[in-house]
Design a protein around this motif. Structure first.
Motif, short mmCIF file in Angstrom:
data_model
loop_
_atom_site.label_atom_id
_atom_site.label_comp_id
_atom_site.label_asym_id
_atom_site.label_seq_id
_atom_site.Cartn_x
_atom_site.Cartn_y
_atom_site.Cartn_z
N GLN A 115 54.59 22.45 -15.92
CA GLN A 115 54.41 23.02 -17.25
C GLN A 115 52.94 22.92 -17.68
OE1 GLN A 115 57.53 24.24 -19.07
NE2 GLN A 115 57.67 24.24 -16.83
N SER A 116 52.44 24.02 -18.19
CA SER A 116 51.05 24.02 -18.65
C SER A 116 50.94 23.27 -19.97
CB SER A 116 50.55 25.45 -18.82
OG SER A 116 51.05 26.00 -20.03
N ALA A 117 49.71 22.92 -20.32
CA ALA A 117 49.46 22.22 -21.58
C ALA A 117 49.39 23.18 -22.76
CB ALA A 117 48.15 21.44 -21.47
N ILE A 121 51.07 15.74 -15.22
CA ILE A 121 51.62 17.09 -15.38
C ILE A 121 53.12 16.99 -15.60
CG2 ILE A 121 52.01 19.32 -14.26
CD1 ILE A 121 49.40 18.88 -12.72
N ARG A 122 53.60 17.69 -16.61
CA ARG A 122 55.03 17.67 -16.90
C ARG A 122 55.76 18.55 -15.89
NH1 ARG A 122 58.03 20.19 -21.56
NH2 ARG A 122 56.09 21.35 -21.80
N THR A 145 40.92 15.43 -23.68
CA THR A 145 42.15 15.87 -23.03
C THR A 145 41.85 16.76 -21.83
OG1 THR A 145 43.26 15.84 -25.18
CG2 THR A 145 44.36 17.01 -23.39
N ILE A 146 42.55 16.47 -20.71
CA ILE A 146 42.53 17.33 -19.53
C ILE A 146 43.97 17.75 -19.27
CG2 ILE A 146 42.07 17.45 -17.05
CD1 ILE A 146 39.90 15.39 -17.44
N GLY A 147 44.19 19.04 -19.02
CA GLY A 147 45.56 19.50 -18.85
C GLY A 147 45.72 20.54 -17.77
N TYR A 148 46.98 20.71 -17.35
CA TYR A 148 47.34 21.71 -16.34
C TYR A 148 47.39 23.08 -17.01
CZ TYR A 148 50.07 23.83 -12.53
OH TYR A 148 50.51 24.62 -11.50
#
Length: 328
Positions: free
Chosen positions: A202-204, A174-175, A267-270
């Motif tokens: 930060q979200s993706a 996660i950024r 891809t898995i993201g916040y």
């Protein structure tokens, strides 16, 4: 004859055992292929449902392999029998064929066709039956596995959770932005954000710095700032109040891992985003969802969204946060 039956049964046993081993190997090979990228969605779900998928794939893929092998064996045997019939001339089909050759009449042509069917049917029928059985096994097996996975996805509370290693790796990616990544913030707000020791997740879904918003969150004449603060894998909404009217802060704390979702492909993201909801929309929402229980709204709310899943709006009223259905 009894010895022949025993030999045939032993052959089928070893064919079935080899087919099951092949089915298990193919199942594991598929999971290995999915997990070339360990944090991919395909790998996460593959590992999560392996306890269901592995036995199903082993049985049904192995069953399909077994049926195809048996079909091939049956075809070979049928061809051998057909060759014997042609050579011996003792079968009824060969008699019909010989009759047809000797008598070129309408009835002879009919006899020829019937004789051909008698001979060829011994070859085709076992093959058709075995091929149909293999198709049914493959179709049923695929349907059962997909049904199990779809049911688990529709009922996430009963699903097997992704592995801890995979989740932790996704959380680490996660950024997280420091205060200096938001140069447009007023200097005083940026200084307070910096002194809090917070990093803003930060979200993706947005490449620009976000999850820091301003609004009139307690009173129409009071400028406030809200931001997501991530510390040790847990994020909460913090509000920097611009005046004396305020509610408790921080609030809506949740582990960052709970806001992970598949984004397509590997891809898995916040997926957590906050933004301000202006007073006009807040007034409409309180009328719709609260049935008049909330006093007329004259200030903004904070929308906390799990992107493409749902959201909840927090409204500061008389020193307490009130939760409203979000802008889904």
């Amino acid at each position: 004859m009894a010895a022949g039956r025993r030999s045939s049964a032993a052959s089928y046993f070893w064919i079935a055992a080899a087919a099951l081993v092949a089915g298990a190997a193919l199942s594991r090979l598929k999971l290995w292929y999915q997990c070339r990228v360990p944090e991919s969605e395909a790998c996460v779900w593959g590992k999560a449902y392996s306890a269901v998928a592995f036995p199903l794939e082993t049985v049904f893929v192995g069953g399909a392999i077994f049926a195809l092998v048996v079909a091939a064996m049956g075809l070979a045997r049928s061809r051998r029998r057909a060759d014997q019939i042609r050579r011996s001339g003792t079968a009824a089909g060969m008699i019909w064929l010989m009759t047809a050759c000797a008598n070129d009449t309408a009835s002879g042509r009919i006899a020829s066709e019937e004789g051909r069917i008698l001979v060829e049917d011994g070859v085709r029928a076992p093959m058709r039956r075995a091929f149909t059985a293999s198709l049914l096994l493959m179709f049923v097996g695929s349907g059962c596995e997909r049904s199990s996975q779809d049911s688990a996805r529709r009922a996430p509370t009963d699903a097997v959770a992704p592995s801890a290693d995979t989740t932790n790796a996704a959380v680490r990616r996660i950024r997280l932005l420091p205060a200096d990544s938001f140069p447009d913030l007023p200097a005083a707000i940026r200084a307070e954000l910096r002194s809090s020791g917070c990093l803003v997740p930060q979200s993706a879904f947005n490449g620009e710095p976000h999850n820091v918003v301003s609004g009139h969150f307690a009173a129409p004449d009071q400028q406030d700032w809200a931001f997501l603060c991530s510390q040790d894998g847990v994020s909460a909404i913090h509000v920097l109040w611009g005046g004396p009217i305020r509610c408790d802060t921080p609030f809506r704390s949740a582990e960052d891992a709970t806001y992970l979702q598949g984004l397509g492909g590997d891809t898995i993201g916040y997926s957590r985003i906050i933004d301000a909801i202006d007073r006009e929309r807040m007034a409409a929402l309180t009328d719709s969802f609260e049935g008049g229980r909330v006093a007329p709204v004259n200030h903004d709310g904070i929308n906390d969204a799990f992107v493409e899943k749902g959201s909840e709006i927090s409204l500061c009223v008389d020193g307490s946060w009130i939760a409203l259905q979000g802008m889904d």
